[in-house]
Design an enzyme around this catalytic site. Structure first.
Site, short mmCIF file in Angstrom:
data_model
loop_
_atom_site.label_atom_id
_atom_site.label_comp_id
_atom_site.label_asym_id
_atom_site.label_seq_id
_atom_site.Cartn_x
_atom_site.Cartn_y
_atom_site.Cartn_z
CB SER A 82 -0.86 0.03 1.25
OG SER A 82 -0.08 0.39 2.38
CG ASP A 83 1.44 5.93 -1.11
OD1 ASP A 83 2.39 5.98 -0.30
OD2 ASP A 83 1.29 6.78 -2.01
CD1 TRP A 84 5.25 5.27 4.73
CD2 TRP A 84 4.86 4.02 2.93
NE1 TRP A 84 6.30 4.39 4.59
CE2 TRP A 84 6.09 3.61 3.49
CE3 TRP A 84 4.43 3.34 1.79
CZ2 TRP A 84 6.88 2.59 2.98
CZ3 TRP A 84 5.21 2.32 1.26
CH2 TRP A 84 6.41 1.96 1.86
#
Ligand code: BGC
Length: 655
Positions: free
Chosen positions: A217-219
Site C-alpha cells: 500500500s502507499d503509506w
C-alpha cells in the site's frame, strides 16, 4: 516455511514493521528494508526527517526528456548501487503516473504524459535496478494524477481511458519486467479506494496484466486491512495495530479465510527469499561511474527550446550570471521524491571555470528565487542598478530561473505554470539591457514562458537535474556537450486554457471527462496552440531525414525506416519519433499517438538508418464490451516525425 507460522504471525506479516521495513516476526523471517526514490535514496530517520543525505540524480522527468533507454537503465543501476551501500533492499520507485495536468506537484517524479514513453523508460529504470539485485516498487497504481486531496478524491474514469492511458503505462512496464513490488495509490478510482479496489488490484493488475509479485500500500492508504486483503494487497505500510485488528476481526467474523491469508503470505515469503538470494550477489558500480551516468542523463535530458542566431554555445566575451539559482540550483522536488543534499555543489560560475579557467564571468544575485510560483512575497530583489550595469557591460547574460522543492512537491499542486509576475518582469527588464540574453529554466514540469520568450535569445530547459546540474549546464552553455533532450510533456499556454486547471466538479470527485485526450492527445486533437509541442527540442547540430521506406511483413506488420544525417560538424543525438493516426475511425480517437521512438548518436556528418517494427499494438484500442484489446479496421497513417507537430514523412496504409 508457511507451516511453521501461527495464524497470528501470518496476519502480522501482512503489515509492515515501523515505517520502512517489513515484519521479521522476532527474527523468524528476514526483514526487508525499503527506501524512497526515484531521484536518489531517501530514507528518513530521527536525525534527518527529510531523508539521510544522499547523491541526487536527474529526476524521471529529465530522464524522460532524454528518450534514451540506455541512459535510464544506467540511472537504475546507479541508484541501486546507493541502495546496496546504504543497506536497502527495495527502492520505492519509479512512479509512472501520467501527467494529466502540468500543475501536479509530483510531475518531476513521473516520466511523461504519454504511456508508451513513460512505460518503456520506466521499464529500463527497473531493469537497471533489479539487475543489481535491488527490487523496486512501481507506483502509484493507479491514476494518482494530482496531489490535491489525493487521500479522499475519487477519480471517475471510463474503462477505455483507464486501460488506454492510466493502466496502459503499467501494462507496458509489466510486459517487459516484473517489479518486485507494485504500490497502490492513495486515491479512489470510480468510488473505491485503490487499496481496497479489487477491480483494479486483483481483476486488472493480477488477472489481466498477469502481475504475480507483491502489492504494497502507499503509506497509510489502507482504510480497512481485511477489505484490502480481499483486493489482493499483500503488505500494508506503515505499521499500525489497527491493521492487525481489522484482520483478526474479519477472520473471526468469517469475512476472510486462512486460505486467503496464505495466498498473500506465500507471496511475501517468496519475496523475502528472492531478496535474501540477491543480497549475496549485489555489487555496486563505482561512485565515479554513478556521477558519469548522472551527468550523461542531465546532458541528454536538457532541452534547448530557443537558440536565436546560435547565441549558444557561448562565444568568447564577458558573461554575466544572474539569479541565486546559479548558487542554489533546483536539484530536485520535495516530499517522498526529494533528496537531502550531501556535500557541496559547485556554483554555475565555478562550474564554468572548471571548463575554462580564463573565462570572463561575473555573478550578481539580483533576485532570490525562493518560492517563485506560490509565494512571490518570498522573492527578494537586490541592487537592480548594479546588476543592470553588469548586464549592460556584458556580451551575454545568463539568467537562471525556475521553481523549487517547496513548490513542486508531494501533497501540493502548483497554482500556475507561469513564473511569478516579479520574475517575468525582471526577465523583460534585463532583456532591454542585455546584448544577448540566455534564460536557463530549472523546474519539475512545464513552464508557460509566453510573457517573455520573444524578448530573449535562448532558452535552455534543464528540469531538476540533481547534483550534477551546474556542471551539466556549464558544459552545455560552453558547447562542450550538445543538449539532446526532447520534451516528454507538452509546454502549454496557460491563457484561456481550461484543461490544465483542475477538472473537479465536486470536492470529492474528479471527472476525467476528457477521456483519452490527455497531454498532446488533447492539444493535437482539438487544435489548441501550445508553447512547445510534445517531442520538441533543438540541438547544436542539424539533422536531415531522407530515404523513407515501408515494407509490409505480414498482417499488421510493417518495417518503416529512414536515413537520418547529421549535416553539421557537431556531434549530437537525434530522437526519431513514430506516430500513428487512424483517419476513418468511428471510435473517438486522438489525432495521433506515439508508438515507437529511437534515440541515435550521430557524429558530425554521420548518417544512420533508423527502422521501426510496426505490429498489432500500434493499432489497438480497448473494447469495453469484450473487456479486451481489438484493432479497429480502417485507414491509418504511419508518421515519422521530429515531434508531434513536425512530421517528416507519412505512409498511408489500410488494415
Ligand atoms: C508517497 C509514496 C512514498 C511513501 C513512503 C507516500 O506519501 O506517496 O510515493 O513512497 O510515502 O515515503
Amino acid at each position: 516455511m508457511i507451516n511453521t507460522l501461527s495464524l497470528e504471525e501470518k496476519m502480522r506479516l501482512l503489515i509492515a514493521k515501523g515505517g520502512f521495513s517489513t515484519q521479521d516476526l522476532n527474527g523468524k523471517v528476514s526483514k526487508i528494508e525499503v527506501s524512497d526514490g526515484p531521484c536518489g535514496v531517501r530514507r528518513p530517520n530521527d536525525e534527518y526527517p527529510n531523508g539521510i543525505p544522499s547523491f541526487c540524480y536527474p529526476a524521471p522527468h529529465v530522464l524522460a526528456n532524454s528518450w534514451d533507454r540506455e541512459i535510464v537503465y544506467k540511472i537504475g543501476q546507479s541508484i541501486a548501487s546507493d541502495c546496496i551501500e546504504q543497506g536497502y533492499d527495495i527502492l520505492l520507485a519509479p512512479g509512472v503516473n501520467i501527467k494529466r495536468t502540468p500543475l501536479c506537484g509530483r510531475n518531476f517524479e513521473y516520466f511523461s504524459e504519454d504511456p508508451i514513453l513513460a512505460g518503456e523508460l520506466a521499464a529500463e529504470y527497473i531493469k537497471g535496478c533489479q539487475d543489481k539485485g535491488i527490487g523496486v516498487s512501481l507506483k502509484h497504481f493507479c491514476a494518482n494524477n494530482s496531489e490535491w486531496d489525493r487521500l479522499w478524491i475519487s477519480n471517475e474514469i471510463d474503462l477505455r481511458t483507464l486501460r488506454e492511458i492510466y493502466v496502459k503505462v503499467f501494462e507496458i512496464v509489466l510486459s517487459k519486467v516484473e517489479p518486485y513490488t507494485v504500490m497502490c495509490a492513495y486515491n479512489a478510482v470510480n468510488g473505491v479506494n485503490c487499496a481496497e479496489n479489487k477491480g483494479l488490484l486483483n481483476d486488472i493488475l493480477r488477472e489481466r496484466l498477469g502481475y504475480k509479485g507483491v502489492i504494497v500500500s502507499d503509506w497509510g492508504a489502507v482504510h480497512n486491512r481485511a477489505e484490502s486483503l480481499k483486493a489482493s494487497l499483500d503488505i500494508m505500510f506503515f505499521e499500525e495495530e489497527s491493521g492487525y485488528l481489522d484482520l483478526k476481526r474479519a477472520y473471526e467474523d468469517g469475512f476472510i479465510t486462512e486460505e486467503e491469508i496464505d495466498v498473500s503470505v506465500n507471496r511475501i515469503l517468496a519475496l523475502i527469499e528472492k531478496v535474501s538470494k540477491t543480497k549475496e550477489k549485489r555489487i555496486p558500480i563505482s561512485t565515479s561511474e554513478r556521477y558519469e551516468n548522472a551527468f550523461n542523463a542531465a546532458i541528454n535530458g536538457m532541452v534547448l527550446l530557443k537558440n536565436k542566431d546560435n547565441v549558444l554555445p557561448l562565444q568568447s566575451g564577458k558573461i554575466c550570471l544572474l539569479g541565486d539559482m546559479c548558487v542554489n540550483p533546483a536539484r530536485c522536488g520535495g516530499g517522498a521524491g526529494g533528496v537531502s543534499q550531501k556535500g557541496e555543489i559547485p556554483s554555475l560560475k565555478q562550474a564554468l571555470k572548471k571548463y575554462l579557467p580564463q573565462i570572463d564571468v561575473e555573478y550578481e544575485m539580483l533576485y532570490a528565487n525562493i518560492c517563485p510560483t506560490s509565494n512571490p512575497a518570498n522573492e527578494q530583489i537586490t541592487n537592480i542598478p548594479k546588476a543592470l550595469d553588469l548586464v549592460y557591460d556584458s556580451d551575454v547574460t545568463v539568467m537562471v530561473v525556475g521553481s523549487s522543492s517547496i513548490v513542486e512537491t508531494e501533497s501540493y499542486d502548483r497554482a500556475s505554470i507561469r513564473l511569478s509576475d516579479k520574475i517575468e518582469k525582471l526577465i523583460l527588464e534585463v532583456s532591454k539591457n542585455a546584448n544577448k540574453l540566455v534564460v536557463v529554466v530549472e523546474s519539475g514540469s512545464a513552464i508557460d514562458m509566453s510573457a517573455w520568450i520573444d524578448c530573449v535569445d535562448a532558452v535552455l530547459y534543464t528540469g531538476f537535474c540533481g547534483d550534477v546540474i551546474n556542471d551539466a549546464i556549464a558544459g552545455v552553455l560552453l558547447g562542450k556537450y550538445n543538449p539532446s533532450g526532447r520534451l516528454s510533456e507538452t509546454f502549454p499556454l496557460s491563457k484561456d486554457n481550461d484543461f490544465i486547471k483542475k477538472g473537479t466538479d465536486s470536492i470529492r470527485v474528479d471527472r476525467y471527462s476528457e477521456g483519452c485526450l490527455v497531454g498532446y492527445r488533447y492539444y493535437d486533437t482539438k487544435g489548441v496552440d501550445v508553447l512547445f509541442p510534445f517531442g520538441y527540442g533543438l540541438s547544436y547540430a542539424e539533422y536531415k531525414y531522407s530515404n523513407f521506406t515501408i515494407e509490409e511483413k505480414g498482417e499488421y506488420e510493417y518495417v518503416v525506416g529512414c536515413d537520418v544525417e547529421n549535416v553539421s560538424n557537431k556531434d549530437g543525438d537525434e530522437v526519431v519519433q513514430l506516430y500513428v493516426r487512424q483517419i476513418d475511425h468511428v471510435l473517438e480517437k486522438p489525432n495521433k499517438e506515439l508508438k515507437r521512438f529511437k534515440k541515435i548518436k550521430l557524429n558530425g556528418k554521420e548518417k544512420k538508418r533508423v527502422e521501426f517494427n510496426i505490429s498489432k499494438d500500434c493499432f489497438e484500442s480497448f473494447n469495453v464490451w469484450n473487456n479486451d484489446w481489438f484493432i479497429p479496421k480502417g485507414r491509418y497513417e504511419l508518421l515519422i516525425a521530429r515531434n508531434v507537430r513536425d512530421i517528416e514523412h507519412c505512409y498511408k496504409i489500410k488494415v
